[in-house]
Design an enzyme around this catalytic site. Structure first.
Site, PDB file in Angstrom:
ATOM      1  N   TYR A 141       0.821  -1.210   0.000  1.00 31.93           N
ATOM      2  CA  TYR A 141       0.000   0.000   0.000  1.00 31.93           C
ATOM      3  C   TYR A 141       0.859   1.266   0.000  1.00 31.93           C
ATOM      4  O   TYR A 141       0.417   2.326  -0.438  1.00 31.93           O
ATOM      5  CB  TYR A 141      -0.900   0.044   1.239  1.00 31.93           C
ATOM      6  CG  TYR A 141      -2.223  -0.656   1.091  1.00 31.93           C
ATOM      7  CD1 TYR A 141      -2.291  -2.018   0.870  1.00 31.93           C
ATOM      8  CD2 TYR A 141      -3.409   0.058   1.189  1.00 31.93           C
ATOM      9  CE1 TYR A 141      -3.514  -2.661   0.749  1.00 31.93           C
ATOM     10  CE2 TYR A 141      -4.638  -0.576   1.080  1.00 31.93           C
ATOM     11  CZ  TYR A 141      -4.686  -1.935   0.859  1.00 31.93           C
ATOM     12  OH  TYR A 141      -5.893  -2.554   0.747  1.00 31.93           O
ATOM     13  N   LYS A 190       2.975 -15.370   2.745  1.00 28.75           N
ATOM     14  CA  LYS A 190       3.178 -16.112   1.498  1.00 28.75           C
ATOM     15  C   LYS A 190       4.682 -16.366   1.393  1.00 28.75           C
ATOM     16  O   LYS A 190       5.349 -15.963   0.436  1.00 28.75           O
ATOM     17  CB  LYS A 190       2.622 -15.286   0.323  1.00 28.75           C
ATOM     18  CG  LYS A 190       2.626 -15.976  -1.024  1.00 28.75           C
ATOM     19  CD  LYS A 190       1.603 -17.092  -1.155  1.00 28.75           C
ATOM     20  CE  LYS A 190       1.771 -17.812  -2.492  1.00 28.75           C
ATOM     21  NZ  LYS A 190       0.939 -19.039  -2.581  1.00 28.75           N
ATOM     22  N   ASP A 223      -3.015 -18.338   0.780  1.00 25.76           N
ATOM     23  CA  ASP A 223      -3.978 -19.027  -0.098  1.00 25.76           C
ATOM     24  C   ASP A 223      -4.716 -20.107   0.683  1.00 25.76           C
ATOM     25  O   ASP A 223      -5.930 -20.264   0.571  1.00 25.76           O
ATOM     26  CB  ASP A 223      -3.308 -19.579  -1.367  1.00 25.76           C
ATOM     27  CG  ASP A 223      -2.023 -20.347  -1.100  1.00 25.76           C
ATOM     28  OD1 ASP A 223      -1.525 -20.342   0.040  1.00 25.76           O
ATOM     29  OD2 ASP A 223      -1.511 -20.979  -2.047  1.00 25.76           O
ATOM     30  N   ASP A 247      -6.444  -6.944   4.130  1.00 26.43           N
ATOM     31  CA  ASP A 247      -7.559  -6.296   3.440  1.00 26.43           C
ATOM     32  C   ASP A 247      -8.464  -7.363   2.822  1.00 26.43           C
ATOM     33  O   ASP A 247      -9.681  -7.353   2.982  1.00 26.43           O
ATOM     34  CB  ASP A 247      -7.017  -5.354   2.360  1.00 26.43           C
ATOM     35  CG  ASP A 247      -8.131  -4.678   1.581  1.00 26.43           C
ATOM     36  OD1 ASP A 247      -9.080  -4.183   2.216  1.00 26.43           O
ATOM     37  OD2 ASP A 247      -8.060  -4.673   0.331  1.00 26.43           O
TER      38      ASP A 247
HETATM   39  C1  IPM Z   1     -10.438  -1.006   3.870  1.00 29.78           C
HETATM   40  C2  IPM Z   1     -10.670  -0.416   2.517  1.00 29.78           C
HETATM   41  C3  IPM Z   1      -9.480   0.467   2.152  1.00 29.78           C
HETATM   42  C4  IPM Z   1      -8.239  -0.403   2.124  1.00 29.78           C
HETATM   43  C5  IPM Z   1      -9.635   1.263   0.850  1.00 29.78           C
HETATM   44  C6  IPM Z   1     -10.908   2.050   0.805  1.00 29.78           C
HETATM   45  C7  IPM Z   1      -8.437   2.146   0.611  1.00 29.78           C
HETATM   46  O1  IPM Z   1     -10.881  -1.412   1.565  1.00 29.78           O
HETATM   47  O2  IPM Z   1     -10.348  -0.247   4.851  1.00 29.78           O
HETATM   48  O3  IPM Z   1     -10.341  -2.238   3.982  1.00 29.78           O
HETATM   49  O4  IPM Z   1      -7.945  -1.036   1.106  1.00 29.78           O
HETATM   50  O5  IPM Z   1      -7.538  -0.437   3.131  1.00 29.78           O
HETATM   51 MN    MN Z   2     -10.926  -3.422   2.374  1.00 30.07          MN
END
Ligand code: IPM
Ligand code: MN
Length: 355
Positions: A141, A190, A223, A247
């Protein structure tokens, strides 16, 4: 106590659900004699529209000075153009980073009264109670990214990068939580493919073996975790993992209780205000219709009282009220199945009534 709680309604259904969270907090304040100041600030798409920045300086400053932040959701089709200069999601990522919120706690437990809302079989999901601890300010990210020309058009890349310290601190948050729960910790990676995962495996193993030898610890490849989550969810207690895996796995896990609309989350750092939000998105398809489920946001407000203000009794009271509303059979559309459903504000009315 006096506390400042910054409200960031955001986009889509955000304003509707945050309004219900605010009502619940007002009732708690009134009942217990606390005073909550709850200023609202812009974030996400609406902030891009009003000032060209998904996280205006003024919003960030207000959050820094607050005791805690309650956020709705950001994003929507209006701001989805892949060539746009900035996106609503960038505001959310920046606030996480700026406030140092490296640990994202996502409790996922099934409610007995809602077992039939889950697309999975009752006998598999009943009794599930997992706390996901997702790393929130590192990994792919936030790693380097870019594009460059390529004979076929372009190529694009995102780098997944983690340091020892980033892994240690989030593993400790998860291990501390496991000690207060059933004493089991699972680390998901992973490591058969990714170097970043191999560092996670080494560091997590060392932290747990040396500082938390009392925990029952295991590692699972992501996975295979995706599979175990829907075949034997009861086996897991605390699950710690890096940002992107967390996520994806937490959206998958939201189907265990049956709806994304039920799951709150808490993002916390080493110090300073925490950020509390539902795990679902802005649901633009149902925005403005007064049908969204406000319970995830109301439960996020409960987590806020517990984690940021040590108001455990008040947090328990909110969770208990939600449970009683569900027991009484009240359902918003997402969890109503073929039964009748109530609106966002009616759901808020029932929770406030139970309090
Ligand atoms: C979450 C959301 C966010 C992320 C997005 C909206 C940037 O999906 O809080 O899980 O990917 O972290
Ligand atoms: Mn999310």
């Amino acid at each position: 106590m006096h506390a400042t709680i910054v409200l960031l309604p955001g986009d889509g259904i955000g304003p509707e659900i945050v309004a219900q969270g605010k009502r619940v907090l007002e009732v708690i304040a009134k009942r217990t004699g606390h005073s909550f100041e709850m200023p609202e600030h812009a974030i996400g798409g609406n902030a891009i529209d009003s000032c060209g920045d998904p996280l205006p300086e003024e919003t960030l400053n207000a959050c820094r000075k607050s005791n805690a932040v309650l956020l709705g959701a950001v994003g929507g089709p209006k701001w989805d153009d892949p060539t746009a200069k900035t996106r609503p999601e960038a505001g959310l990522l920046r606030i996480r980073k700026e406030l140092g919120l490296f640990a994202n706690l996502r409790p996922t437990k099934t409610w007995d009264e809602l077992l039939d809302a889950s697309p999975l079989k009752r006998e598999i999901v009943a009794g599930t109670d997992i706390l996901f601890v997702r790393e929130l300010t590192g990994g792919i990210y936030f790693g380097e990214s870019g594009r460059r020309p390529h004979p076929s058009g372009e190529e694009a890349w995102n780098v997944m990068i983690y340091s020892t310290g980033e892994i240690e601190r989030v593993v400790r948050v998860a291990a501390d939580a496991a000690r207060k729960r059933r004493g089991k910790l699972t680390m998901v990676d992973k490591a058969n493919v990714l170097e970043a995962s191999r560092l996670w495996r080494q560091v997590a193993e060392r932290v747990v073996r040396t500082e938390y030898p009392d925990l029952q610890y295991n590692v699972v490849l992501v996975d295979s975790m995706a599979m175990h989550l829907i075949s034997k969810p009861r086996e897991f207690d605390v699950v710690v993992t890096e940002n992107l895996f967390g996520d994806i796995l937490t959206d998958e896990a939201s189907m265990l209780p049956g709806s994304l609309g039920l799951l709150p989350s808490a993002s916390i750092g080493a110090s300073g205000p925490g950020l509390f939000e539902p795990i679902h998105g802005s649901a633009p398809d149902i925005a403005g219709k007064n049908i969204a489920n406000p319970l995830a946001t109301i439960l996020a407000a409960a987590m806020m009282l517990r984690y940021s203000m040590s108001m455990n009794a008040e947090a328990d009271a909110i969770e208990e009220a939600v449970s009683r509303v569900l027991k009484a059979g009240h359902r918003t559309k997402d969890i109503a199945g073929t039964g009748t459903s109530i609106s966002t504000t009616e759901m808020g009315d029932f929770v406030v009534g139970m309090l």
